[in-house]
Structure formats: structure tokens, C-alpha cells
Write an enzyme that holds these catalytic residues in place. Structure first.
Site, PDB file in Angstrom:
ATOM      1  N   SER A   1       4.972   8.351   9.597  1.00 33.33           N
ATOM      2  CA  SER A   1       5.483   6.827   9.396  1.00 33.33           C
ATOM      3  C   SER A   1       6.742   6.530  10.717  1.00 33.33           C
ATOM      4  O   SER A   1       6.799   6.747  11.410  1.00 33.33           O
ATOM      5  CB  SER A   1       5.296   6.181   8.031  1.00 33.33           C
ATOM      6  OG  SER A   1       5.592   4.689   7.735  1.00 33.33           O
TER       7      SER A   1
ATOM      8  N   ASP B   1      -5.676   1.872   9.597  1.00 32.97           N
ATOM      9  CA  ASP B   1      -3.865   2.968   8.232  1.00 32.97           C
ATOM     10  C   ASP B   1      -3.599   1.366   7.224  1.00 32.97           C
ATOM     11  O   ASP B   1      -3.406   0.785   7.404  1.00 32.97           O
ATOM     12  CB  ASP B   1      -2.799   2.652   9.817  1.00 32.97           C
ATOM     13  CG  ASP B   1      -1.957   3.061   8.981  1.00 32.97           C
ATOM     14  OD1 ASP B   1      -0.661   1.995   8.513  1.00 32.97           O
ATOM     15  OD2 ASP B   1      -1.583   4.137   9.219  1.00 32.97           O
TER      16      ASP B   1
ATOM     17  N   HIS C   1      -2.564   6.502   4.677  1.00 33.77           N
ATOM     18  CA  HIS C   1      -1.335   6.412   5.946  1.00 33.77           C
ATOM     19  C   HIS C   1      -0.140   7.528   5.351  1.00 33.77           C
ATOM     20  O   HIS C   1       0.193   8.020   4.310  1.00 33.77           O
ATOM     21  CB  HIS C   1      -0.186   4.988   5.410  1.00 33.77           C
ATOM     22  CG  HIS C   1       0.765   4.430   6.431  1.00 33.77           C
ATOM     23  ND1 HIS C   1       0.906   4.710   6.755  1.00 33.77           N
ATOM     24  CD2 HIS C   1       2.193   5.503   5.898  1.00 33.77           C
ATOM     25  CE1 HIS C   1       2.297   4.736   7.649  1.00 33.77           C
ATOM     26  NE2 HIS C   1       3.316   4.937   7.127  1.00 33.77           N
TER      27      HIS C   1
END
Length: 391
Positions: free
Chosen positions: A171, A267, A334
Site C-alpha cells: 500500500s 483494488d 488490497h
């Protein structure tokens, strides 16, 4: 909000149970404080270090933790009273799994490397660098200094002898891996094989549901608040606004170091915050849809499907670079490389009949190239997890 807090508390309890025995203890980099390399609250940077062994003793993987950003004084003040803004509040042990896993059976290519997880406590993807500290809020915007202090410390602990090295992250940490990729390579020995891996860090300069780009204004605030411009790749900022150089699609155009991108075409963070951010969803039509795609209307699902087209377009510089790798699945997820189950096991997706662990390993060691894009529609891949994974 109460429900989210309850879920988060449950997750933390589960995490504590899971990490239990075999967890890697925290290292506080107290020597960095004198250099001004500190978390938002002024506390020392921290990382977890599991030393390599055998054939991996001179191989290194530096993995940066994710956890979003703070965009202004108010959100950074909030953040500094959490473990994402203060090392004083971080858990003392961290269980390594997935790309950091220490078992040959689940992480065959990297299990015996020196494996480091760098904790994220600056809110700028390790790019901030402002000398002044406002005495009223006592916020330190020093993410870039934190990154360099950790890397210098690891160099002193043996990374200066690296033969193979990977800079990776999840991330916001994966974005940091892209932004610092060339700098990382420049610090390592010239004889070392150095590459970077981004897991869910390829945030796109996308259009939202109004046709605007909320994410650009969001990143502009991050860059301005943290003084990030001077820490972003000069190869990008020399021709673009600094906030645009927070987007991997523009940094990748001039990136010199090989990059592997692991990302979901749908995502889950980007659907919620790039495509349908709350601030532009005035009618709240997307409020339930973006959290559970099964509750979307046919028209909304068409918009979500269109987001994949934006992702593919943004990936053009990666797809055109023969040294780059790409694992683009069609999951609603994600950060997918953090657990053994999703990295190499049955809990994670396959693309081109390949698990991400094998794809990244083959690419790094140049056993084969890997640039593959999953089937085109949402939920078309039966190996996608039933529930979206989040950092």
C-alpha cells in the site's frame, strides 16, 4: 464507525494470536533522533529484522509497512497518537509471513534472506522533510529522513555487502518502494542485483465518479503538508508538478531499476478512495456499493469495470518495460503478499496459472519473465479470495 472499530479490534486480537511464538522483535533506531529522523510525534524510527542464513546471508529484502497518509495538520495530529505516527505505540513483535516469511515451503526464494519490515510512522510514504517544528502541534514531518536513517543503519549491519536486494512494501509502503527505488539501488553496491516490488502501491491518477480527480488534490495536500517535493524522484519532478510524482505511472516512465507490480485491477482501496471518495459522493449513492460490490447497481458495476480500463492505461510504462514484472489479478483486494496463504498458498489468486510468490521469484532471478493480466471482469477469477484483503 462503531462496527469498524469492533472489526479492527477483532483483527488486532487475531493478529496477536497469529504472531505469537516466532515473532520478530522491534528495533528502535534511537541514533536517528539526533539527525532529526523521527516519527510524527518525534519518537525514534523502528523496524523488525530477521537475519539471513546460509545461502541468503548476503541477500536483503527491505519491506515498508503501509497505512495511508495524513494530509493536513488535523489529520497528522490524529495520526501521531496512533502506532502509524509514533513508535511508542507500536506492537513490540511482528510475525513475518508472505514475502517476508521464513519458511522455505511458503517462501522458497526469499525465506533465508535478511528480511526487514520498516514501520510506518510519518504519514507521507517516507517522503516528508520539513526542518521547522510548530510548537503548537509538535509535528515532525521527516519521513524521508526516517527512510534514509533506516537504510544507513542496515548498510552498517551488513547490507553494504549485499549480493541481491529487494525494496518492497504494501500500500503506502509499496508506493514508497517505487518512489525510493532508484535511490535504493544507488546506495547498494554496484555489483548487487537490486530490484523493487510493489504490492498494492500502484495508485493511479484516476478519474472519480464526477469525472474529476480527487486523488490528485489529495496527494497535493500530502506533498504540501510534508514538504515532500524535494524527496520525490528528480527525474519526474523536473518535468511535472510534485503531486503528480506521487503517482507511480509517472515515476515509472523514468525509473531505471526493475520493478514488479502486484495489484488488483479492482483494488478495494482505490475503488473506495480514488473512484468513489466520500467527499465527491454527495448523494451517498456509492456508500454501500463501494464497501460491498454485491450491493452495487448494474450502472455502478459498469463504472467499476471501467476503472479497470483506467488501471490498464496507467500501467503502460510497466507493460512496455521488458525488465518490469506485472501480476494484475481481477480480485477485489488490497495488499495480497502479506500472508503465506495469499503469497503462495491456496488463499491467494493465480494469474496465468502462477502464484505471486513464483511469479516474483522467477522474475527476480530471471528464470523467466512475468507480465500477465488476469481475465477482464470482476469475479472472473475463481481463485480470488471470497473476502477482499486489506492492509
Amino acid at each position: 464507525m462503531a462496527r469498524l472499530k469492533q472489526l479492527w479490534s477483532s483483527f488486532l486480537v487475531l493478529a496477536v494470536v497469529v504472531i505469537g511464538a516466532g515473532a520478530v522483535p522491534i528495533t528502535y533506531l534511537e541514533s536517528a533522533v539526533a539527525k532529526g529522523a523521527v516519527c510524527l510525534d518525534g519518537s525514534a524510527p523502528a523496524y523488525h529484522f530477521d537475519k539471513g542464513s546460509g545461502s541468503g546471508v548476503n541477500n536483503w529484502i527491505v519491506h515498508m509497512e503501509g497505512g495511508g497518509w495524513c494530509t493536513d495538520i488535523a489529520t497528522c495530529v490524529q495520526r501521531k497518537s496512533t502506532m502509524k505516527g509514533s513508535s511508542k505505540l507500536m506492537n513490540k513483535d511482528f510475525g513475518f509471513s508472505g514475502i517476508l516469511g521464513g519458511k522455505q515451503s511458503t517462501n522458497p526464494d526469499f525465506y533465508n534472506w535478511n528480511r526487514i519490515k520498516v514501520r510506518y510512522c510519518d504519514g507521507s510514504s517516507f517522503t516528508g522533510d520539513i526542518e521547522a517544528v510548530d510548537p503548537t502541534n509538535k509535528l515532525f514531518f521527516r519521513g524521508a529522513r526516517v527512510w534514509r536513517a533506516v537504510i544507513d543503519d542496515l548498510m552498517a549491519k551488513g547490507m553494504s555487502n549485499a549480493q541481491n536486494a529487494i525494496l518492497s512494501g504494501c500500500s503506502a509502503g509499496a508506493l514508497a518502494a517505487i518512489l525510493h527505488c532508484d535511490q535504493f539501488k544507488s546506495i547498494l553496491p554496484k555489483t548487487a542485483k537490486v530490484k523493487c516490488v510493489s504490492d498494492a502501491g500502484y495508485f493511479i491518477h484516476g478519474k472519480d465518479i464526477t469525472g474529476g480527480s480527487y486523488i490528485q488534490s489529495y496527494y497535493a495536500k500530502v506533498v504540501a503538508t510534508h514538504g515532500s517535493a524535494k524527496s520525490l524522484p528528480a527525474s519526474c519532478t523536473s518535468s511535472m508538478k510534485p503531486e503528480l510524482c506521487f503517482f507511480p505511472q509517472y515515476v515509472a516512465q523514468t525509473l531505471q531499476t526493475p520493478l514488479f507490480v502486484i495489484n488488483a485491477a479492482f483494488d478495494s482501496w482505490q475503488i473506495k478512495n480514488v473512484l468513489a471518495p466520500t467527499s465527491v459522493d454527495k448523494s451517498k449513492a456509492w456508500k454501500t456499493c463501494k464497501l460491498d460490490l454485491k450491493k452495487c447497481t448494474a450502472a455502478q458495476l459498469q463504472t467499476v469495470q471501467g476503472y479497470r480500463d483506467q488501471v490498464l492505461a496507467a500501467l503502460a510504462p510497466v507493460r512496455s518495460d521488458t525488465t518490469s514484472g506485472l501480476f494484475l489479478d481481477s480480485c477485489h483486494a488490497h495488499c495480497q503478499g502479506g500472508s503465506a496463504a495469499t503469497w503462495s498458498g491456496d488463499g491467494g489468486p493465480t494469474v496465468a496459472n502462477t502464484k505471486m510468490a513464483k511469479a516474483v521469484g522467477d522474475w527476480f532471478f530471471e528464470r523467466s519473465t512475468f507480465q500477465n493480466i488476469d481475465c477482464s471482469s470482476l469475479n472472473c477469477n475463481p481463485t480470488c479470495p471470497a473476502v477482499s484483503t486489506e492492509d
